[in-house]
Write an enzyme that holds these catalytic residues in place. Structure first.
Site, PDB file in Angstrom:
ATOM      1  N   HIS A   1       0.829  -1.205   0.000  1.00  0.00           N
ATOM      2  CA  HIS A   1       0.000   0.000   0.000  1.00  0.00           C
ATOM      3  C   HIS A   1       0.865   1.258   0.000  1.00  0.00           C
ATOM      4  CE1 HIS A   1      -3.382   2.674   1.143  1.00  0.00           C
ATOM      5  NE2 HIS A   1      -2.410   3.335   1.769  1.00  0.00           N
ATOM      6  N   GLU A   2       1.820   1.334   0.925  1.00  0.00           N
ATOM      7  CA  GLU A   2       2.637   2.546   1.033  1.00  0.00           C
ATOM      8  C   GLU A   2       3.464   2.782  -0.228  1.00  0.00           C
ATOM      9  OE1 GLU A   2       2.083   4.659   3.305  1.00  0.00           O
ATOM     10  OE2 GLU A   2       0.817   3.326   4.498  1.00  0.00           O
TER      11      GLU A   2
ATOM     12  N   HIS B   1       1.781   4.842  -2.811  1.00  0.00           N
ATOM     13  CA  HIS B   1       1.986   6.288  -2.690  1.00  0.00           C
ATOM     14  C   HIS B   1       3.340   6.688  -3.275  1.00  0.00           C
ATOM     15  CE1 HIS B   1      -1.611   6.785  -0.414  1.00  0.00           C
ATOM     16  NE2 HIS B   1      -1.178   6.141   0.665  1.00  0.00           N
TER      17      HIS B   1
ATOM     18  N   HIS C   1      -5.241   7.796  -2.347  1.00  0.00           N
ATOM     19  CA  HIS C   1      -6.144   6.780  -1.822  1.00  0.00           C
ATOM     20  C   HIS C   1      -7.361   6.578  -2.719  1.00  0.00           C
ATOM     21  CE1 HIS C   1      -4.353   7.230   2.439  1.00  0.00           C
ATOM     22  NE2 HIS C   1      -3.930   6.119   1.877  1.00  0.00           N
TER      23      HIS C   1
END
Length: 253
Positions: A208-209, A212, A218
């Site tokens: 997930h990170e 970014h 998101h």
């Protein structure tokens, strides 16, 4: 670096005294400010507050009533990523910002006692590999942070980037968009590689990170890697929504 709004929770040890718990309404209000849905002044205006709550409900993928209800409160209690969902009240585009180059470097710093340093290194590299093919990106490890496009390490509370963590079971990690890309994991959390009860799956959070770090904001799609709340372990494959974001960033521009 993009701003992350952090709320610090303090516990005072004078006798057995603890700060009183805040109300559910205040919890939601703090959440709205912390993650960019509203400014503090907006909370005093009924129409602006209702609009901010609807934005939060849309991100949470719950009915957009514009009032604080149980589903909204429950969403704000979930452990999550520390990156704000909105910036100055405006939603970041899901495909936010791409790297201007395709060959990236990364470094691995301080780890956690819950997984071995080798597991940290191996699973972080594997998480990079989840994203790489969808942006024609390659990743090379370097051992000097000053040479790295993406610097990763575990830290707790005030850990050197100006955006302190809030202790166990709050924000689990945060990352920065290109051309920074750094990723920090909260050392206060209990980590494993499966997401067993009481632990957080490092691999799922790392994927997930790194989304970014690749330039994605998101998503309100619950099944997507880029959904802001932690949804348990085993989330190791991109959803079509994640794939579409990468296509917009690296191919359709």
């Amino acid at each position: 670096m993009n701003g992350l709004l952090i709320v610090t929770l303090a516990i005072f040890a004078a006798g057995a005294y603890a700060a009183p718990a805040i109300s559910a309404e205040d919890q939601v209000h703090n959440y709205l400010v912390r993650f960019g849905y509203a400014a503090k002044d907006d909370l005093q205006n009924r129409a602006s507050l209702s609009d901010a709550i609807k934005k939060l409900q849309k991100m949470a993928n719950v009915p957009e009533t514009g009032v604080i209800d149980e589903a909204t409160i429950e969403f704000t209690k979930k452990p999550r990523c520390g990156v704000a969902d909105y910036e100055n009240g405006k939603q970041r585009y899901h495909a936010y910002k791409a790297w201007s180059k395709r060959d990236l470097t990364y470094s691995i710093g301080t780890g956690t006692s819950y997984i071995t340093q080798k597991q940290y290194e191996d699973y972080f590299a594997a998480a990079l590999g989840v994203w790489g093919p969808y942006g024609a990106l390659s990743f090379t490890r370097v051992y000097n942070e000053s040479e790295a496009d993406i610097v990763s390490y575990f830290g707790s509370h005030n850990h050197g980037d100006g955006y302190p963590f809030d202790g166990p079971d709050g924000t689990l990690a945060h990352a920065f968009f290109p051309d920074d890309g750094d990723i920090h994991f909260d050392l206060s959390e209990k980590w494993d590689l499966e997401g067993k009860e009481g632990f957080y799956d490092f691999y799922s959070v790392a994927i997930h990170e790194l989304g970014h770090s690749m330039g994605l904001g998101h998503s309100n799609v619950k099944e997507a890697i880029m959904y802001p709340a932690y949804m348990g372990g085993g989330r190791d494959r991109l959803h079509d929504d994640d794939y579409d974001g990468m296509m917009r960033l690296y191919y359709n521009r």
